[in-house]
Design a protein around this motif. Structure first.
Motif, PDB file in Angstrom:
ATOM      1  N   LEU A   1       0.808  -1.272  -0.006  1.00 34.28           N
ATOM      2  CA  LEU A   1      -0.077   0.202   0.025  1.00 34.28           C
ATOM      3  C   LEU A   1       1.000   1.074  -0.036  1.00 34.28           C
ATOM      4  CD1 LEU A   1      -2.848   1.105   0.184  1.00 34.28           C
ATOM      5  CD2 LEU A   1      -2.755   1.256   2.536  1.00 34.28           C
ATOM      6  N   LEU A   2       2.025   1.415   0.647  1.00 33.17           N
ATOM      7  CA  LEU A   2       2.810   2.296   0.693  1.00 33.17           C
ATOM      8  C   LEU A   2       3.331   2.538  -1.004  1.00 33.17           C
ATOM      9  CD1 LEU A   2       4.167   4.349   2.510  1.00 33.17           C
ATOM     10  CD2 LEU A   2       6.388   2.809   2.600  1.00 33.17           C
ATOM     11  N   MET A   3       3.587   1.795  -1.683  1.00 36.01           N
ATOM     12  CA  MET A   3       3.806   1.841  -2.943  1.00 36.01           C
ATOM     13  C   MET A   3       2.981   2.480  -3.745  1.00 36.01           C
ATOM     14  SD  MET A   3       6.503  -1.225  -4.143  1.00 36.01           S
ATOM     15  CE  MET A   3       5.521  -2.673  -3.647  1.00 36.01           C
ATOM     16  N   VAL A   4       1.644   1.833  -3.367  1.00 36.88           N
ATOM     17  CA  VAL A   4       0.437   2.461  -4.245  1.00 36.88           C
ATOM     18  C   VAL A   4       0.015   4.095  -3.695  1.00 36.88           C
ATOM     19  CG1 VAL A   4      -2.204   2.359  -4.181  1.00 36.88           C
ATOM     20  CG2 VAL A   4      -0.831   0.176  -3.996  1.00 36.88           C
ATOM     21  N   VAL A   5       0.152   4.292  -2.540  1.00 35.02           N
ATOM     22  CA  VAL A   5       0.175   5.721  -2.345  1.00 35.02           C
ATOM     23  C   VAL A   5       1.244   6.725  -2.650  1.00 35.02           C
ATOM     24  CG1 VAL A   5       0.143   7.392  -0.313  1.00 35.02           C
ATOM     25  CG2 VAL A   5      -1.420   4.959  -0.247  1.00 35.02           C
ATOM     26  N   VAL A   6       2.596   6.293  -2.437  1.00 36.39           N
ATOM     27  CA  VAL A   6       3.355   7.039  -2.840  1.00 36.39           C
ATOM     28  C   VAL A   6       3.939   7.143  -4.425  1.00 36.39           C
ATOM     29  CG1 VAL A   6       5.929   7.708  -2.261  1.00 36.39           C
ATOM     30  CG2 VAL A   6       4.337   6.767  -0.514  1.00 36.39           C
ATOM     31  N   ALA A   7       4.094   5.927  -4.844  1.00 39.01           N
ATOM     32  CA  ALA A   7       4.412   5.974  -6.431  1.00 39.01           C
ATOM     33  C   ALA A   7       3.200   6.296  -7.277  1.00 39.01           C
ATOM     34  CB  ALA A   7       4.968   4.638  -6.896  1.00 39.01           C
ATOM     35  N   GLY A   8       1.693   6.093  -6.620  1.00 39.44           N
ATOM     36  CA  GLY A   8       0.841   6.531  -7.383  1.00 39.44           C
ATOM     37  C   GLY A   8       0.016   5.234  -8.194  1.00 39.44           C
ATOM     38  N   ALA A   9      -0.882   4.870  -7.742  1.00 38.61           N
ATOM     39  CA  ALA A   9      -1.781   3.725  -8.450  1.00 38.61           C
ATOM     40  C   ALA A   9      -3.121   3.596  -8.106  1.00 38.61           C
ATOM     41  CB  ALA A   9      -1.016   2.331  -8.082  1.00 38.61           C
ATOM     42  N   GLU A  10      -3.922   2.664  -8.844  1.00 39.48           N
ATOM     43  CA  GLU A  10      -5.584   2.717  -8.422  1.00 39.48           C
ATOM     44  C   GLU A  10      -5.759   1.556  -7.723  1.00 39.48           C
ATOM     45  OE1 GLU A  10      -7.747   5.280  -8.931  1.00 39.48           O
ATOM     46  OE2 GLU A  10      -5.956   6.423  -9.102  1.00 39.48           O
ATOM     47  N   LEU A  11      -6.037   1.505  -6.627  1.00 41.89           N
ATOM     48  CA  LEU A  11      -6.426   0.177  -5.729  1.00 41.89           C
ATOM     49  C   LEU A  11      -7.759   0.198  -5.608  1.00 41.89           C
ATOM     50  CD1 LEU A  11      -5.260  -2.344  -4.306  1.00 41.89           C
ATOM     51  CD2 LEU A  11      -4.764  -0.794  -2.324  1.00 41.89           C
ATOM     52  N   PHE A  12      -8.449  -0.837  -5.714  1.00 40.73           N
ATOM     53  CA  PHE A  12     -10.023  -1.001  -5.692  1.00 40.73           C
ATOM     54  C   PHE A  12     -10.310  -0.773  -4.037  1.00 40.73           C
ATOM     55  CE2 PHE A  12     -13.076  -4.108  -3.996  1.00 40.73           C
ATOM     56  CZ  PHE A  12     -14.369  -3.453  -4.679  1.00 40.73           C
ATOM     57  N   THR A  13      -9.612  -1.353  -3.203  1.00 36.61           N
ATOM     58  CA  THR A  13     -10.000  -1.038  -1.864  1.00 36.61           C
ATOM     59  C   THR A  13      -9.793   0.223  -1.413  1.00 36.61           C
ATOM     60  OG1 THR A  13      -7.975  -2.024  -1.242  1.00 36.61           O
ATOM     61  CG2 THR A  13      -9.650  -3.567  -1.183  1.00 36.61           C
ATOM     62  N   GLY A  14      -8.830   0.858  -1.831  1.00 37.99           N
ATOM     63  CA  GLY A  14      -8.645   2.438  -1.527  1.00 37.99           C
ATOM     64  C   GLY A  14      -9.641   3.323  -2.023  1.00 37.99           C
ATOM     65  N   ASN A  15     -10.180   2.939  -3.197  1.00 35.88           N
ATOM     66  CA  ASN A  15     -11.059   3.746  -4.237  1.00 35.88           C
ATOM     67  C   ASN A  15     -12.398   3.531  -3.394  1.00 35.88           C
ATOM     68  OD1 ASN A  15      -8.959   4.285  -5.693  1.00 35.88           O
ATOM     69  ND2 ASN A  15      -9.750   3.662  -7.643  1.00 35.88           N
ATOM     70  N   ASN A  16     -12.610   2.645  -2.644  1.00 37.37           N
ATOM     71  CA  ASN A  16     -13.946   2.547  -2.204  1.00 37.37           C
ATOM     72  C   ASN A  16     -14.277   3.880  -1.506  1.00 37.37           C
ATOM     73  OD1 ASN A  16     -13.949  -0.898  -0.805  1.00 37.37           O
ATOM     74  ND2 ASN A  16     -14.152   0.225  -2.953  1.00 37.37           N
ATOM     75  N   LEU A  17     -13.271   4.654  -1.058  1.00 33.12           N
ATOM     76  CA  LEU A  17     -13.548   5.984  -0.454  1.00 33.12           C
ATOM     77  C   LEU A  17     -14.125   7.044  -1.639  1.00 33.12           C
ATOM     78  CD1 LEU A  17     -10.249   6.655   1.530  1.00 33.12           C
ATOM     79  CD2 LEU A  17     -12.646   6.184   2.358  1.00 33.12           C
ATOM     80  N   LEU A  18     -14.360   6.764  -2.857  1.00 31.40           N
ATOM     81  CA  LEU A  18     -15.062   7.502  -3.769  1.00 31.40           C
ATOM     82  C   LEU A  18     -16.586   7.650  -3.104  1.00 31.40           C
ATOM     83  CD1 LEU A  18     -12.786   6.863  -5.638  1.00 31.40           C
ATOM     84  CD2 LEU A  18     -14.453   6.705  -7.518  1.00 31.40           C
ATOM     85  N   ALA A  19     -16.990   6.712  -2.263  1.00 30.07           N
ATOM     86  CA  ALA A  19     -18.187   6.972  -1.736  1.00 30.07           C
ATOM     87  C   ALA A  19     -18.582   8.449  -1.069  1.00 30.07           C
ATOM     88  CB  ALA A  19     -18.537   5.926  -0.725  1.00 30.07           C
ATOM     89  N   MET A  20     -17.253   9.032  -0.952  1.00 37.02           N
ATOM     90  CA  MET A  20     -17.449  10.401  -0.229  1.00 37.02           C
ATOM     91  C   MET A  20     -17.794  11.546  -1.302  1.00 37.02           C
ATOM     92  SD  MET A  20     -14.560  10.630   2.785  1.00 37.02           S
ATOM     93  CE  MET A  20     -15.283  12.218   3.240  1.00 37.02           C
ATOM     94  N   ALA A  21     -17.167  11.362  -2.337  1.00 33.04           N
ATOM     95  CA  ALA A  21     -17.339  12.108  -3.328  1.00 33.04           C
ATOM     96  C   ALA A  21     -18.997  12.037  -3.901  1.00 33.04           C
ATOM     97  CB  ALA A  21     -16.317  12.320  -4.698  1.00 33.04           C
ATOM     98  N   TRP A  22     -19.139  10.809  -3.963  1.00 36.35           N
ATOM     99  CA  TRP A  22     -20.468  10.359  -4.451  1.00 36.35           C
ATOM    100  C   TRP A  22     -21.644  10.978  -3.495  1.00 36.35           C
ATOM    101  CZ3 TRP A  22     -23.940   7.192  -1.944  1.00 36.35           C
ATOM    102  CH2 TRP A  22     -25.062   6.927  -2.680  1.00 36.35           C
ATOM    103  N   ALA A  23     -21.593  10.628  -2.292  1.00 33.89           N
ATOM    104  CA  ALA A  23     -22.379  11.521  -1.351  1.00 33.89           C
ATOM    105  C   ALA A  23     -22.606  12.897  -1.331  1.00 33.89           C
ATOM    106  CB  ALA A  23     -22.030  10.602   0.126  1.00 33.89           C
ATOM    107  N   GLU A  24     -21.568  13.459  -1.566  1.00 31.48           N
ATOM    108  CA  GLU A  24     -21.392  14.970  -1.723  1.00 31.48           C
ATOM    109  C   GLU A  24     -22.290  15.450  -3.201  1.00 31.48           C
ATOM    110  OE1 GLU A  24     -20.837  18.732  -0.184  1.00 31.48           O
ATOM    111  OE2 GLU A  24     -20.708  16.830   0.696  1.00 31.48           O
ATOM    112  N   GLY A  25     -22.550  14.283  -4.064  1.00 30.58           N
ATOM    113  CA  GLY A  25     -23.045  14.887  -5.413  1.00 30.58           C
ATOM    114  C   GLY A  25     -22.063  15.138  -6.394  1.00 30.58           C
ATOM    115  N   LEU A  26     -20.768  15.063  -6.275  1.00 33.42           N
ATOM    116  CA  LEU A  26     -19.698  15.351  -6.935  1.00 33.42           C
ATOM    117  C   LEU A  26     -19.654  14.550  -8.308  1.00 33.42           C
ATOM    118  CD1 LEU A  26     -17.148  16.596  -4.563  1.00 33.42           C
ATOM    119  CD2 LEU A  26     -18.835  18.191  -5.504  1.00 33.42           C
TER     120      LEU A  26
END
Length: 282
Positions: free
Chosen positions: A78-103
Protein backbone atom coordinates in the motif's frame (compact mmCIF):
# COMPACT_ATOMS: atom_id res chain seq x y z
CA UNK A 1 2.49 26.79 17.38
CA UNK A 2 1.60 23.46 15.70
CA UNK A 3 4.09 24.19 12.90
CA UNK A 4 6.83 24.94 15.45
CA UNK A 5 6.20 21.55 17.03
CA UNK A 6 6.34 19.84 13.63
CA UNK A 7 2.64 18.93 13.66
CA UNK A 8 1.47 20.24 10.30
CA UNK A 9 -0.86 17.44 9.22
CA UNK A 10 -4.12 18.32 7.49
CA UNK A 11 -7.08 18.39 9.89
CA UNK A 12 -9.76 15.70 9.43
CA UNK A 13 -12.19 18.17 7.82
CA UNK A 14 -9.49 19.11 5.31
CA UNK A 15 -8.77 15.43 4.67
CA UNK A 16 -12.44 14.92 3.82
CA UNK A 17 -12.29 17.67 1.19
CA UNK A 18 -9.04 16.32 -0.22
CA UNK A 19 -10.46 12.81 -0.57
CA UNK A 20 -13.53 14.20 -2.34
CA UNK A 21 -11.34 16.14 -4.77
CA UNK A 22 -9.18 13.10 -5.50
CA UNK A 23 -12.33 10.99 -5.86
CA UNK A 24 -13.64 13.26 -8.60
CA UNK A 25 -10.32 13.00 -10.46
CA UNK A 26 -10.32 9.21 -10.15
CA UNK A 27 -13.92 8.88 -11.33
CA UNK A 28 -13.22 11.03 -14.41
CA UNK A 29 -9.90 9.40 -15.37
CA UNK A 30 -9.60 8.07 -18.92
CA UNK A 31 -9.90 4.31 -19.29
CA UNK A 32 -6.36 3.48 -20.42
CA UNK A 33 -4.44 5.24 -17.62
CA UNK A 34 -7.00 3.95 -15.12
CA UNK A 35 -6.38 0.36 -16.23
CA UNK A 36 -2.61 0.80 -16.29
CA UNK A 37 -2.56 2.28 -12.81
CA UNK A 38 -4.85 -0.52 -11.67
CA UNK A 39 -2.44 -3.15 -12.98
CA UNK A 40 0.39 -1.43 -11.12
CA UNK A 41 -1.57 -1.42 -7.87
CA UNK A 42 -2.30 -5.13 -8.19
CA UNK A 43 1.39 -5.80 -8.78
CA UNK A 44 2.40 -3.63 -5.81
CA UNK A 45 0.03 -5.46 -3.47
CA UNK A 46 1.34 -8.76 -4.84
CA UNK A 47 4.89 -7.73 -3.98
CA UNK A 48 3.74 -7.00 -0.45
CA UNK A 49 2.07 -10.41 -0.43
CA UNK A 50 5.29 -12.07 -1.57
CA UNK A 51 7.22 -10.36 1.22
CA UNK A 52 4.57 -11.68 3.62
CA UNK A 53 5.11 -15.22 2.27
CA UNK A 54 8.84 -15.02 2.90
CA UNK A 55 8.14 -14.33 6.56
CA UNK A 56 5.41 -16.97 6.87
CA UNK A 57 7.64 -19.63 5.28
CA UNK A 58 10.02 -19.41 8.25
CA UNK A 59 8.74 -22.03 10.68
CA UNK A 60 11.21 -20.89 13.35
CA UNK A 61 9.14 -17.80 14.08
CA UNK A 62 6.40 -17.93 16.65
CA UNK A 63 2.82 -17.40 15.46
CA UNK A 64 2.39 -13.89 16.81
CA UNK A 65 5.85 -12.81 15.65
CA UNK A 66 5.28 -14.13 12.14
CA UNK A 67 1.84 -12.48 11.94
CA UNK A 68 3.11 -9.06 12.98
CA UNK A 69 6.34 -9.21 11.00
CA UNK A 70 4.39 -10.45 7.99
CA UNK A 71 2.02 -7.52 8.37
CA UNK A 72 4.88 -5.03 8.58
CA UNK A 73 6.46 -6.21 5.32
CA UNK A 74 3.09 -6.54 3.57
CA UNK A 75 2.45 -2.83 4.19
CA UNK A 76 5.07 -1.98 1.56
CA UNK A 77 2.39 -2.77 -1.03
CA UNK A 78 0.00 0.00 0.00
CA UNK A 79 2.92 2.35 0.61
CA UNK A 80 3.96 1.91 -3.03
CA UNK A 81 0.37 2.46 -4.16
CA UNK A 82 0.07 5.72 -2.23
CA UNK A 83 3.55 7.16 -2.81
CA UNK A 84 4.34 5.92 -6.32
CA UNK A 85 0.76 6.40 -7.49
CA UNK A 86 -1.64 3.62 -8.51
CA UNK A 87 -5.33 2.77 -8.50
CA UNK A 88 -6.36 0.24 -5.83
CA UNK A 89 -9.94 -1.01 -5.62
CA UNK A 90 -10.03 -1.19 -1.84
CA UNK A 91 -8.69 2.34 -1.39
CA UNK A 92 -11.00 3.63 -4.12
CA UNK A 93 -13.98 2.58 -2.02
CA UNK A 94 -13.55 6.06 -0.54
CA UNK A 95 -15.08 7.43 -3.76
CA UNK A 96 -18.29 7.00 -1.78
CA UNK A 97 -17.51 10.37 -0.17
CA UNK A 98 -17.50 12.30 -3.45
CA UNK A 99 -20.62 10.36 -4.52
CA UNK A 100 -22.46 11.25 -1.30
CA UNK A 101 -21.54 14.90 -1.80
CA UNK A 102 -23.10 14.79 -5.28
CA UNK A 103 -19.80 15.49 -7.05
CA UNK A 104 -19.86 12.26 -9.09
CA UNK A 105 -22.63 9.93 -10.21
CA UNK A 106 -23.32 6.31 -9.42
CA UNK A 107 -22.32 5.18 -12.91
CA UNK A 108 -18.90 6.86 -12.60
CA UNK A 109 -18.28 5.20 -9.23
CA UNK A 110 -19.28 1.74 -10.46
CA UNK A 111 -17.17 2.18 -13.61
CA UNK A 112 -14.12 3.01 -11.52
CA UNK A 113 -14.63 0.14 -9.11
CA UNK A 114 -15.23 -2.43 -11.87
CA UNK A 115 -12.30 -1.39 -14.09
CA UNK A 116 -9.88 -0.98 -11.21
CA UNK A 117 -10.86 -4.31 -9.64
CA UNK A 118 -10.31 -6.14 -12.94
CA UNK A 119 -7.00 -4.36 -13.51
CA UNK A 120 -5.90 -5.15 -9.95
CA UNK A 121 -6.60 -8.83 -10.63
CA UNK A 122 -4.52 -8.69 -13.81
CA UNK A 123 -1.63 -7.05 -11.96
CA UNK A 124 -1.76 -9.36 -8.95
CA UNK A 125 -2.13 -12.56 -10.99
CA UNK A 126 0.52 -11.37 -13.44
CA UNK A 127 3.00 -10.79 -10.63
CA UNK A 128 2.13 -14.24 -9.25
CA UNK A 129 3.02 -15.76 -12.63
CA UNK A 130 6.32 -13.86 -12.78
CA UNK A 131 7.24 -15.00 -9.28
CA UNK A 132 6.38 -18.59 -10.17
CA UNK A 133 8.33 -18.53 -13.44
CA UNK A 134 11.34 -17.07 -11.63
CA UNK A 135 11.43 -20.09 -9.32
CA UNK A 136 10.86 -18.02 -6.18
CA UNK A 137 8.30 -20.48 -4.83
CA UNK A 138 11.18 -22.93 -4.37
CA UNK A 139 12.86 -20.70 -1.80
CA UNK A 140 13.68 -22.19 1.59
CA UNK A 141 13.56 -25.71 0.22
CA UNK A 142 10.12 -25.21 -1.29
CA UNK A 143 8.66 -24.00 2.00
CA UNK A 144 7.46 -20.77 0.40
CA UNK A 145 5.45 -22.61 -2.25
CA UNK A 146 3.99 -24.98 0.33
CA UNK A 147 3.05 -22.05 2.52
CA UNK A 148 1.13 -20.17 -0.17
CA UNK A 149 -0.84 -23.35 -0.90
CA UNK A 150 -1.72 -23.67 2.79
CA UNK A 151 -2.82 -20.03 2.89
CA UNK A 152 -5.03 -20.41 -0.20
CA UNK A 153 -6.53 -23.63 1.14
CA UNK A 154 -7.47 -21.94 4.39
CA UNK A 155 -9.01 -19.01 2.53
CA UNK A 156 -11.20 -21.16 0.29
CA UNK A 157 -12.48 -23.06 3.32
CA UNK A 158 -13.87 -19.92 4.99
CA UNK A 159 -17.64 -19.68 5.18
CA UNK A 160 -19.36 -16.85 3.29
CA UNK A 161 -20.07 -15.09 6.58
CA UNK A 162 -16.49 -15.36 7.81
CA UNK A 163 -15.06 -14.13 4.50
CA UNK A 164 -17.51 -11.21 4.32
CA UNK A 165 -16.91 -9.87 7.80
CA UNK A 166 -13.15 -10.37 7.58
CA UNK A 167 -13.38 -8.32 4.39
CA UNK A 168 -15.32 -5.61 6.22
CA UNK A 169 -12.77 -5.39 9.02
CA UNK A 170 -9.87 -5.44 6.58
CA UNK A 171 -11.04 -2.49 4.53
CA UNK A 172 -11.96 -0.42 7.54
CA UNK A 173 -8.25 -0.52 8.35
CA UNK A 174 -7.10 -0.08 4.74
CA UNK A 175 -9.30 2.97 4.17
CA UNK A 176 -8.31 4.41 7.54
CA UNK A 177 -4.70 4.02 6.40
CA UNK A 178 -5.48 5.90 3.17
CA UNK A 179 -7.44 8.54 5.12
CA UNK A 180 -4.56 9.14 7.53
CA UNK A 181 -2.01 9.14 4.69
CA UNK A 182 -3.99 11.97 3.07
CA UNK A 183 -3.39 13.97 6.25
CA UNK A 184 0.37 13.75 5.77
CA UNK A 185 2.55 16.16 3.84
CA UNK A 186 5.64 13.96 3.36
CA UNK A 187 6.54 10.39 2.49
CA UNK A 188 7.52 9.80 6.12
CA UNK A 189 4.11 11.06 7.26
CA UNK A 190 2.39 8.66 4.89
CA UNK A 191 4.52 5.70 5.97
CA UNK A 192 3.78 6.37 9.64
CA UNK A 193 0.06 6.50 8.82
CA UNK A 194 -0.02 3.40 6.61
CA UNK A 195 2.19 0.80 8.27
CA UNK A 196 0.42 0.32 11.65
CA UNK A 197 -3.07 -0.05 10.14
CA UNK A 198 -1.96 -2.47 7.42
CA UNK A 199 0.18 -4.51 9.82
CA UNK A 200 -2.84 -4.77 12.12
CA UNK A 201 -5.22 -6.15 9.50
CA UNK A 202 -2.65 -8.67 8.27
CA UNK A 203 -1.72 -9.80 11.78
CA UNK A 204 -5.40 -10.22 12.63
CA UNK A 205 -5.99 -12.42 9.57
CA UNK A 206 -8.56 -10.17 7.88
CA UNK A 207 -9.32 -10.62 4.17
CA UNK A 208 -8.04 -8.27 1.44
CA UNK A 209 -9.52 -9.05 -1.96
CA UNK A 210 -6.56 -7.86 -4.04
CA UNK A 211 -4.02 -9.74 -1.92
CA UNK A 212 -6.14 -12.87 -2.42
CA UNK A 213 -5.96 -12.28 -6.18
CA UNK A 214 -2.23 -12.93 -5.75
CA UNK A 215 -2.30 -15.83 -3.30
CA UNK A 216 -4.82 -17.98 -5.17
CA UNK A 217 -3.19 -17.92 -8.65
CA UNK A 218 0.26 -18.47 -7.16
CA UNK A 219 -1.01 -21.45 -5.16
CA UNK A 220 -2.66 -22.94 -8.26
CA UNK A 221 0.56 -22.60 -10.27
CA UNK A 222 2.51 -24.29 -7.49
CA UNK A 223 0.02 -27.17 -7.44
CA UNK A 224 0.15 -27.47 -11.23
CA UNK A 225 3.75 -28.70 -10.86
CA UNK A 226 3.46 -30.67 -7.63
CA UNK A 227 0.47 -32.01 -5.71
CA UNK A 228 0.70 -30.16 -2.41
CA UNK A 229 -2.28 -30.67 -0.14
CA UNK A 230 -5.95 -30.33 -1.07
CA UNK A 231 -6.62 -28.75 -4.49
CA UNK A 232 -6.85 -24.97 -4.72
CA UNK A 233 -9.46 -24.32 -7.40
CA UNK A 234 -10.92 -21.49 -9.44
CA UNK A 235 -14.31 -22.14 -7.85
CA UNK A 236 -12.68 -21.97 -4.42
CA UNK A 237 -11.05 -18.66 -5.34
CA UNK A 238 -14.37 -17.20 -6.51
CA UNK A 239 -16.14 -18.47 -3.39
CA UNK A 240 -13.63 -16.42 -1.39
CA UNK A 241 -13.40 -13.34 -3.60
CA UNK A 242 -17.12 -12.65 -3.94
CA UNK A 243 -17.86 -12.23 -0.21
CA UNK A 244 -14.47 -10.60 0.47
CA UNK A 245 -15.02 -7.99 -2.26
CA UNK A 246 -18.51 -7.33 -0.87
CA UNK A 247 -17.08 -7.00 2.63
CA UNK A 248 -14.30 -4.70 1.46
CA UNK A 249 -16.92 -2.48 -0.19
CA UNK A 250 -18.99 -2.21 2.97
CA UNK A 251 -15.99 -1.66 5.23
CA UNK A 252 -14.40 1.04 3.10
CA UNK A 253 -17.42 2.80 1.60
CA UNK A 254 -19.88 2.69 4.49
CA UNK A 255 -17.92 2.38 7.72
CA UNK A 256 -15.19 4.82 6.69
CA UNK A 257 -16.23 6.89 3.67
CA UNK A 258 -19.89 7.58 4.43
CA UNK A 259 -19.29 7.83 8.17
CA UNK A 260 -16.69 10.55 7.76
CA UNK A 261 -18.85 12.24 5.12
CA UNK A 262 -21.69 12.54 7.63
CA UNK A 263 -19.36 13.85 10.31
CA UNK A 264 -17.24 16.34 8.39
CA UNK A 265 -19.26 17.23 5.28
CA UNK A 266 -22.78 17.11 6.66
CA UNK A 267 -21.97 19.03 9.81
CA UNK A 268 -22.38 16.25 12.37
CA UNK A 269 -18.89 17.00 13.65
CA UNK A 270 -20.09 20.18 15.33
CA UNK A 271 -19.39 22.82 12.68
CA UNK A 272 -21.00 23.58 9.37
CA UNK A 273 -19.22 22.33 6.26
CA UNK A 274 -16.53 24.70 5.11
CA UNK A 275 -17.08 26.76 1.98
CA UNK A 276 -13.35 26.91 1.29
CA UNK A 277 -12.17 25.84 -2.11
CA UNK A 278 -11.04 22.24 -2.29
CA UNK A 279 -7.27 21.68 -2.39
CA UNK A 280 -5.52 20.59 -5.58
CA UNK A 281 -4.96 16.93 -6.41
CA UNK A 282 -2.09 15.75 -4.18
Amino acid sequence: MSELLGFDAYAPREVARRIETVGVAKANMATLPLLMLGVLAGAFIALGGFAFLIVKADASLGWAASQWLGGLVFSVGLLMVVVAGAELFTGNNLLAMAWAEGLIGTRAVLRNWLLVCMANFAGAAGMALLIHLSGQTELHGGALGARVVQIAQAKQELSWTQAFFRGVLCNVLVCLAVWMAMAGRSVVDKAVAIVPSIATFVAAGFEHSIANMFFFPLAMWVQAESAVGAPVTVSGMLANLVPVIAGNLVGGSVFVGLTYHLIYRRGLGGAAPSADAAPPHP
